[in-house]
Enzyme design. Sequence first.
Site, short mmCIF file in Angstrom:
data_model
loop_
_atom_site.label_atom_id
_atom_site.label_comp_id
_atom_site.label_asym_id
_atom_site.label_seq_id
_atom_site.Cartn_x
_atom_site.Cartn_y
_atom_site.Cartn_z
N GLU A 10 0.74 -0.85 0.19
CA GLU A 10 0.31 -0.31 0.28
C GLU A 10 0.80 1.32 -0.21
O GLU A 10 1.86 1.13 1.06
CB GLU A 10 -0.86 -0.12 0.84
CG GLU A 10 -1.67 1.47 2.00
CD GLU A 10 -2.46 1.60 0.73
OE1 GLU A 10 -3.76 1.10 1.07
OE2 GLU A 10 -2.36 1.70 0.09
N HIS B 212 -0.95 3.82 -0.64
CA HIS B 212 -1.71 5.24 -0.37
C HIS B 212 -1.60 6.54 -1.17
O HIS B 212 -1.64 7.37 -0.74
CB HIS B 212 -1.20 5.94 1.34
CG HIS B 212 -2.54 4.94 2.52
ND1 HIS B 212 -1.25 4.27 3.16
CD2 HIS B 212 -3.58 4.26 2.69
CE1 HIS B 212 -1.89 3.56 3.86
NE2 HIS B 212 -3.76 3.60 4.05
N HIS C 243 -12.16 -1.86 -2.68
CA HIS C 243 -11.89 -1.13 -1.31
C HIS C 243 -13.41 -1.56 -0.29
O HIS C 243 -13.98 -1.66 -0.44
CB HIS C 243 -11.91 0.59 -1.22
CG HIS C 243 -10.99 1.27 -0.27
ND1 HIS C 243 -11.96 1.44 0.09
CD2 HIS C 243 -9.70 1.36 0.22
CE1 HIS C 243 -11.65 2.21 1.29
NE2 HIS C 243 -9.92 1.91 1.18
O1 LIG Z 1 -6.93 0.43 1.03
C1 LIG Z 1 -7.57 1.27 2.43
O2 LIG Z 1 -7.85 0.32 2.74
C2 LIG Z 1 -7.22 2.19 1.97
O3 LIG Z 1 -6.07 2.75 1.99
C3 LIG Z 1 -6.97 2.61 3.42
O4 LIG Z 1 -5.37 2.17 3.80
C4 LIG Z 1 -7.32 3.92 3.93
O5 LIG Z 1 -6.90 4.71 5.07
C5 LIG Z 1 -8.80 4.52 4.16
O6 LIG Z 1 -9.15 4.00 2.98
C6 LIG Z 1 -8.54 6.25 4.70
O7 LIG Z 1 -10.57 6.49 4.62
MG LIG Z 2 -5.58 2.23 -0.45
#
Ligand SMILES: O=C(O)[C@H](O)[C@@H](O)[C@H](O)[C@H](O)CO
Ligand SMILES: [Mg+2]
Length: 392
Positions: free
Chosen positions: A197, A199, A299
């Site tokens: 990840e 971000h 997600h």
């Molecule tokens: O892949 C994921 O689950 C997201 O990136 C989370 O890590 C974020 O922190 C969240 O969605 C923020 O709202």
């Molecule tokens: Mg994410």
Amino acid sequence: MSKISEIEAYILGREITSAQWASLMVLVKVTTSDGKVGWGETVSALRAEAVINFVKKINKVLKGSDVFNVEKNRLEWYKHDFNLTISLESTTALSAVDIASWDIIGKELGAPLYKLLGGKTRDKILVYANGWYQNCVTPEDFAEKAKEVIKKGYKALKFDPFGSNFTYITKRGLDLAEKRVRAVREAVGDDVDILIEHHGRFNVDSAIAIAKRLEKYNPLFMEEPVHPEDIEGLKKYRLNTGLKIALGERIINKNQALYFMKEGLVDYLQIDLYRIGGVTESKKVVSIAEAFDVLMAFHNAQGPILNAVTLHMDAYIPNFLIQESFYDWFPQWKKDLIYDGTPIENGYAIIPEKPGIGIDVNEKMIDELKVKGEEYFNPEEPVWVVKGTWKD
Ligand SMILES: O=C(O)[C@H](O)[C@@H](O)[C@H](O)[C@H](O)CO
Ligand SMILES: [Mg+2]
């Protein structure tokens, strides 16, 4: 006709747990003229109050509408809002109402949502763990927590090994990220998938340097490697790395999703039902993805209602890769709110079988969980990191 008689929304939360955004949820309740209730959920990351206000506006527009007319109701809001497809607050508010509507539709028809969508293509849902690495800083911290995840039976786990690096990753930051990833890979072995990840916080040269350093650990995918609006960077990343790209959690309309797929910039699409328009819009994006041979990895980082409805999508779609889950790292109140209705067993989630979304909401908890006043904010650590990991 099941007319919508009331749409309500509440910010629920208790203590700050695995991350600020995970410590709140916006619960949406739709009630019909014949007393049927449906539940939806939406985003909270610094927007809870704004989303609540949009739900109130949607209530004005859709009150009296037939809850079964999910397409018509969406178009009605689209007609009034003018900015639906470019406003996160508007799309998340509508998403929650859409999810609650489908909950009612399933209850009215006596069928679990997956049966209304296309039945079971799989009998259980392969998940990957997220949220498990709270307060991990050293490589040993990550390795120790990763072993606990595998002991629970998970076959895959995701984490952000980049600490407080943002836009540009320093050599020290890259070295430490590699040490963390290597420690996890050694802890879990080669048969468990590790997912990286980012971000969406790097420029493309940093993202490429990361890919070249981490590819030897064979990550299943690299999530949001560059800033989300950096399309040129993503194209350069695609040309310079061979790793699979996962993205989509921030996409708020199907046209955006189409663009990424048409340009060949995504391998695994991570749209979220609470951002893109609930079940109604997600269904359409799944079909577009299928036509591009893009697999779905929804997600799913908020709360228990969103988690449950996402499992119904996973149950029927043909192009499924894997499902994100924070469930085992939810604060207890999020599990209690739905009577712990969607447990994970040996790395798989069970598909809810009761009508609608298939979970019961413990309404007695709502009043006690309602957040009064401002959302929690911590200036030391961005809202989107797993708590205690914005460190080097
Ligand atoms: O892949 C994921 O689950 C997201 O990136 C989370 O890590 C974020 O922190 C969240 O969605 C923020 O709202
Ligand atoms: Mg994410």
